[in-house]
Design an enzyme around this catalytic site. Structure first.
Site: not given
Length: 393
Positions: A88, A210
């Protein structure tokens, strides 16, 4: 860059104001508590899981209403948007104190796109992990919003604001000032200390999963803080050597054994750190499709310029303009190579990486007009570097 297999949220939540983290972590907490209770009284208590630790610390997070965050961002004004991704958008906002008294606080507000590729599962992971961890080199989560309203499901996260954006932006955006050698090493050291804390500073191991330059955020003094814990996982416990999971992450940063098998360990983070070490050295991305074929994959390209060779200086970011100590650059390259060892067991731990980076920060930079002054000690330093890595391993 794309994820291999991004999460898809298949969960269904009932409408209401009760927070999702409280609902979903409770069952895990109760189950773990029962398991510990069944152990014999003479055995040592097992460590708390991340969901259990969250239950103990969740009161530290502020629960915002959707209207509060809407007001904080002036209706999620596009002019306040500071980032965007599969999850988003991220907005700069200003929140008021809970009691309405005192100064307002500038924050970063991540608003989950319900139509995006990354869903509720990663949002929940961020709340739980960042609700537990506490370290100067990890971004601080201030609170969250979990609201099921007529307009739909709203999931938002509220972080401390990091005014200097990301390491990625400063390495690859030519419009921004060049990071000095000293600043690059300090950023690396801070990021390494954050990872070392995740791997060994809690009751359970946390695998970040990550690590990449875009997830290393920089505060007003360029202090590094790791962000985005949506893919984080608890490490293996007991006799287990790894965690088996679906392969997710960013192409170019994920460890080969994890991509091939789905077996996740802390050594997977070490590989990713090695990739970023070379990004820092070269000023190049892990993958650049606009370069000649032989130079598109960073790790393949740097193999042509070993740290001990005379050609090594050819890979150094030209924007540094020789304002770096060659000995230290070789030390960082050697460290990167050890992190990128094909055999995961032969990679150093993050605590060992931290110590080597601390040594590198102590090597003085060359004085202007005498950039080669450090080269005379390179052979001695190289031997010391090899001894350091072997001793650490």
């Amino acid at each position: 860059m794309k994820c291999f297999f991004p999460f898809k949220d298949k969960s269904k939540t009932k409408r209401g104001s009760r927070s999702a983290p409280e609902r979903q972590s409770q069952s895990k907490s109760d189950s773990s508590a029962v398991n510990r209770a069944t152990k014999s009284s003479g055995s040592l208590p097992s460590p708390l899981s991340i969901p259990e630790l969250y239950e103990e610390k969740k009161h530290n997070l502020r629960v915002f209403t959707y209207e509060e965050l809407r007001e904080a961002t002036n209706g999620f004004n596009r002019l306040l948007k500071i980032g965007e991704g599969g999850f988003g958008s991220v907005y700069k906002g200003t929140i008021r104190p809970p009691n309405g008294q005192g100064d307002s606080t500038v924050v970063a507000i991540k608003k989950l796109n319900t139509n995006g590729l990354q869903g509720h599962k990663q949002w929940l992971a961020e709340v739980i992990f960042l609700g537990v961890v506490n370290h100067p080199n990890l971004v601080k989560l201030l609170g969250y919003c979990s609201s099921d309203e007529e307009r739909g499901i709203q999931r938002l996260l509220v972080y401390e604001f990091m005014p200097n954006r990301s390491l990625e932006a400063h390495l690859f955006n030519r419009a921004l000032p060049t990071l000095t050698w000293k600043t690059r090493l300090e950023i690396l050291l801070g990021a390494a200390e954050g990872l070392a804390y995740l791997h060994g500073g809690l009751q359970v191991q946390v695998i970040y999963r990550d690590f990449k330059s875009s997830n290393v955020l920089l505060d007003d003094e360029f202090k590094a803080k790791l962000s985005d814990f949506g893919l984080a996982r608890e490490g293996p416990q007991g006799d287990h050597t790894h965690v088996s999971t679906a392969v997710v992450g960013t192409y170019g940063y994920a460890a080969p054994e994890y991509v091939e098998t789905g077996h996740l360990t802390t050594q997977s983070d070490i590989w990713s750190f090695g990739v970023v070490l070379y990004e820092i050295l070269t000023g190049r991305r892990a993958l650049e499709r606009n370069r000649p074929t032989s130079e598109q994959k960073l790790l393949d390209w740097v193999k042509q310029f070993p740290a001990n060779s005379r050609r090594f200086s050819m890979i150094i970011d030209p924007r540094l303009r020789n304002q770096y100590p060659p000995v230290a650059a070789q030390k960082i390259a050697k460290l990167a190579d050890s992190c990128l060892n094909k055999n995961a067991k032969d990679r150093p731990t993050m605590s060992q990486v931290v110590e080597i980076l601390k040594e590198a920060t102590q090597i003085p930079e060359p004085t202007p007009g005498n950039s080669s002054s450090s080269s005379s000690g390179s052979k001695i330093s190289n031997r010391n570097q090899n001894r350091t890595i072997k001793r650490s391993l």
